[in-house]
Design a protein around this motif. Structure first.
Motif, PDB file in Angstrom:
ATOM      1  N   ASP A 132      40.334  28.358  35.846  1.00 54.23           N
ATOM      2  CA  ASP A 132      39.736  29.679  36.049  1.00 54.23           C
ATOM      3  C   ASP A 132      39.377  30.363  34.737  1.00 54.23           C
ATOM      4  O   ASP A 132      38.563  31.289  34.717  1.00 54.23           O
ATOM      5  CB  ASP A 132      40.699  30.575  36.835  1.00 54.23           C
ATOM      6  N   LEU A 133      39.982  29.931  33.631  1.00 48.17           N
ATOM      7  CA  LEU A 133      39.724  30.576  32.339  1.00 48.17           C
ATOM      8  C   LEU A 133      38.531  29.977  31.599  1.00 48.17           C
ATOM      9  O   LEU A 133      38.131  30.501  30.559  1.00 48.17           O
ATOM     10  CB  LEU A 133      40.965  30.477  31.445  1.00 48.17           C
TER      11      LEU A 133
ATOM     12  N   THR B 292      45.931  37.017  32.284  1.00 50.66           N
ATOM     13  CA  THR B 292      46.141  37.557  33.629  1.00 50.66           C
ATOM     14  C   THR B 292      44.814  37.614  34.368  1.00 50.66           C
ATOM     15  O   THR B 292      43.741  37.656  33.758  1.00 50.66           O
ATOM     16  CB  THR B 292      46.747  38.972  33.601  1.00 50.66           C
ATOM     17  N   ARG B 293      44.909  37.636  35.699  1.00 48.63           N
ATOM     18  CA  ARG B 293      43.737  37.783  36.564  1.00 48.63           C
ATOM     19  C   ARG B 293      44.028  38.899  37.560  1.00 48.63           C
ATOM     20  O   ARG B 293      45.124  38.989  38.107  1.00 48.63           O
ATOM     21  CB  ARG B 293      43.451  36.480  37.310  1.00 48.63           C
ATOM     22  N   GLN B 294      43.034  39.753  37.787  1.00 51.62           N
ATOM     23  CA  GLN B 294      43.207  40.899  38.675  1.00 51.62           C
ATOM     24  C   GLN B 294      42.006  41.000  39.600  1.00 51.62           C
ATOM     25  O   GLN B 294      40.861  40.791  39.178  1.00 51.62           O
ATOM     26  CB  GLN B 294      43.351  42.180  37.852  1.00 51.62           C
TER      27      GLN B 294
ATOM     28  N   PHE C 214      36.544  39.811  39.804  1.00 50.54           N
ATOM     29  CA  PHE C 214      37.748  39.357  39.114  1.00 50.54           C
ATOM     30  C   PHE C 214      37.745  39.904  37.693  1.00 50.54           C
ATOM     31  O   PHE C 214      36.726  39.879  37.012  1.00 50.54           O
ATOM     32  CB  PHE C 214      37.812  37.826  39.072  1.00 50.54           C
ATOM     33  N   ARG C 215      38.892  40.371  37.261  1.00 52.69           N
ATOM     34  CA  ARG C 215      39.053  40.834  35.877  1.00 52.69           C
ATOM     35  C   ARG C 215      40.074  39.937  35.187  1.00 52.69           C
ATOM     36  O   ARG C 215      41.228  39.842  35.611  1.00 52.69           O
ATOM     37  CB  ARG C 215      39.513  42.283  35.831  1.00 52.69           C
ATOM     38  N   PHE C 216      39.622  39.290  34.123  1.00 54.96           N
ATOM     39  CA  PHE C 216      40.496  38.422  33.340  1.00 54.96           C
ATOM     40  C   PHE C 216      40.812  39.114  32.016  1.00 54.96           C
ATOM     41  O   PHE C 216      39.912  39.622  31.347  1.00 54.96           O
ATOM     42  CB  PHE C 216      39.825  37.075  33.058  1.00 54.96           C
TER      43      PHE C 216
END
Length: 333
Positions: A139-140, A170-172, A177-179
């Motif tokens: 995901d990064l 972190t992922r929010q 999506f906010r990384f």
């Protein structure tokens, strides 16, 4: 007088729990340490992502007639990943967590065997809160790619930089999506005059200079929009903390190369530091109180049954300002 009252209370507690079949025992008793170790080992064995837990403090312990131990203790995330074979007892605490994790466990023990029946953890979870993701997560790849591309297009360096190490991430879930993550880069042999973007042959020598960044990337792939990247970058490697080197062959730039329009970084506006106000002093006091959350609960010698116990090892939280960052105001894309 105070000592006499303490002994009296201790006797009453022991009598009450004995009548109910439960006997309170000292938090620093060797059998309690063995039971807690078994509980943490069992929980860590079931983990597949994230970081192993390590003991912080034993809060209370009791033993029932069938040989079971009822335990309350706190843990912290350690520097060892879930897939790491290193025992948690050889790991350090991650410095980014302020509050320890509360745990309950039931452990059956006799002279030869130790069996953990269950372990319950109490995380402070909420919908929409940031969640930790592994630094090597697929995901990064896109967030790292666009962050490095933006740095290369906006910085005043003569050469391109490529990924070196990845820090906490972190992922929010927000509108997309906010990384949020930390990473550092190393200067490559590819000059910007000859290369517009990174290529496979743009390698970096181990002795080349480093740059590090804090990145926030907002993205919603289903809307077919370019990610929004905000960077705070400085020279040198990441500050001392737990670093996870990417595995061999893992490159966020292998499949995705996104270019950004070049622009000169905006100079920060001049600022005359205002005198400290009463509000600023209050804010500083509140910040100190947050740091106090990382401190152990009490002195074991001054409490009944030495509970909570002494911390298993000292915890050193990451303090704001350990790494002075220079902000590049690149704006929104």
């Amino acid at each position: 007088m105070g000592r006499a009252l303490g002994l009296c209370a201790l006797a009453l507690l022991s009598l009450q729990n004995t009548l109910s079949g439960e006997v309170l025992i000292f938090c620093d008793d060797p059998t309690v340490d063995k039971a807690v170790t078994s509980a943490i080992n069992k929980f860590n064995e079931g983990m597949h992502t994230g970081h192993k837990l390590a003991l912080f403090q034993v809060m209370s312990a009791s033993k029932v007639q069938n040989g079971s131990y009822w335990l309350k203790f706190t843990t912290r995330r350690s520097s060892c990943s879930a897939s790491d074979a290193t025992p948690w007892t050889d790991c350090e605490y991650l410095p980014i967590d302020k509050k320890p994790i509360k745990c309950n466990a039931t452990v059956h023990m006799n002279e030869t065997d130790t069996d953990t029946e269950h372990v319950d953890l109490h995380f402070a979870q909420c919908l929409g809160c940031p969640e930790e993701i592994d630094q090597n997560s697929e995901d990064l790849k896109v967030p790292l790619s666009v962050s490095i591309s933006k740095y290369n297009s906006q910085s005043d360096h003569t050469h391109l930089f490529t990924l070196n190490d990845v820090g906490p991430a972190t992922r929010q879930v927000v509108a997309g999506f906010r990384f949020k993550f930390k990473f550092d880069m190393r200067r490559t042999k590819c000059a910007k005059e000859e290369h517009k973007d990174l290529q496979e042959h743009c390698t970096a020598d181990p002795d080349n200079e480093l740059a590090n960044c804090n990145s926030t990337v907002d993205m919603a792939p289903w809307r077919q929009e370019l990610p929004n990247v905000q960077l705070e970058c400085g020279s040198g490697a990441m500050p001392p903390m737990i670093l996870r080197r990417r595995p061999p062959g893992w490159s966020p730039l292998r499949n995705i190369l996104i270019q950004f329009p070049t622009a000169s970084p905006k100079a920060p506006p001049p600022s005359d530091a205002p005198p400290k106000t009463k509000e600023a002093k209050i804010s500083g006091k509140e910040e100190s109180s947050e740091e106090d959350l990382a401190k152990p609960s009490a002195s074991p010698e001054d409490s009944l049954f030495h509970c909570p116990s002494k911390p298993w090892k000292p915890f050193h939280p990451l303090r704001t300002g350990q790494n002075s960052m220079v902000a590049f105001d690149f704006g929104k894309m």
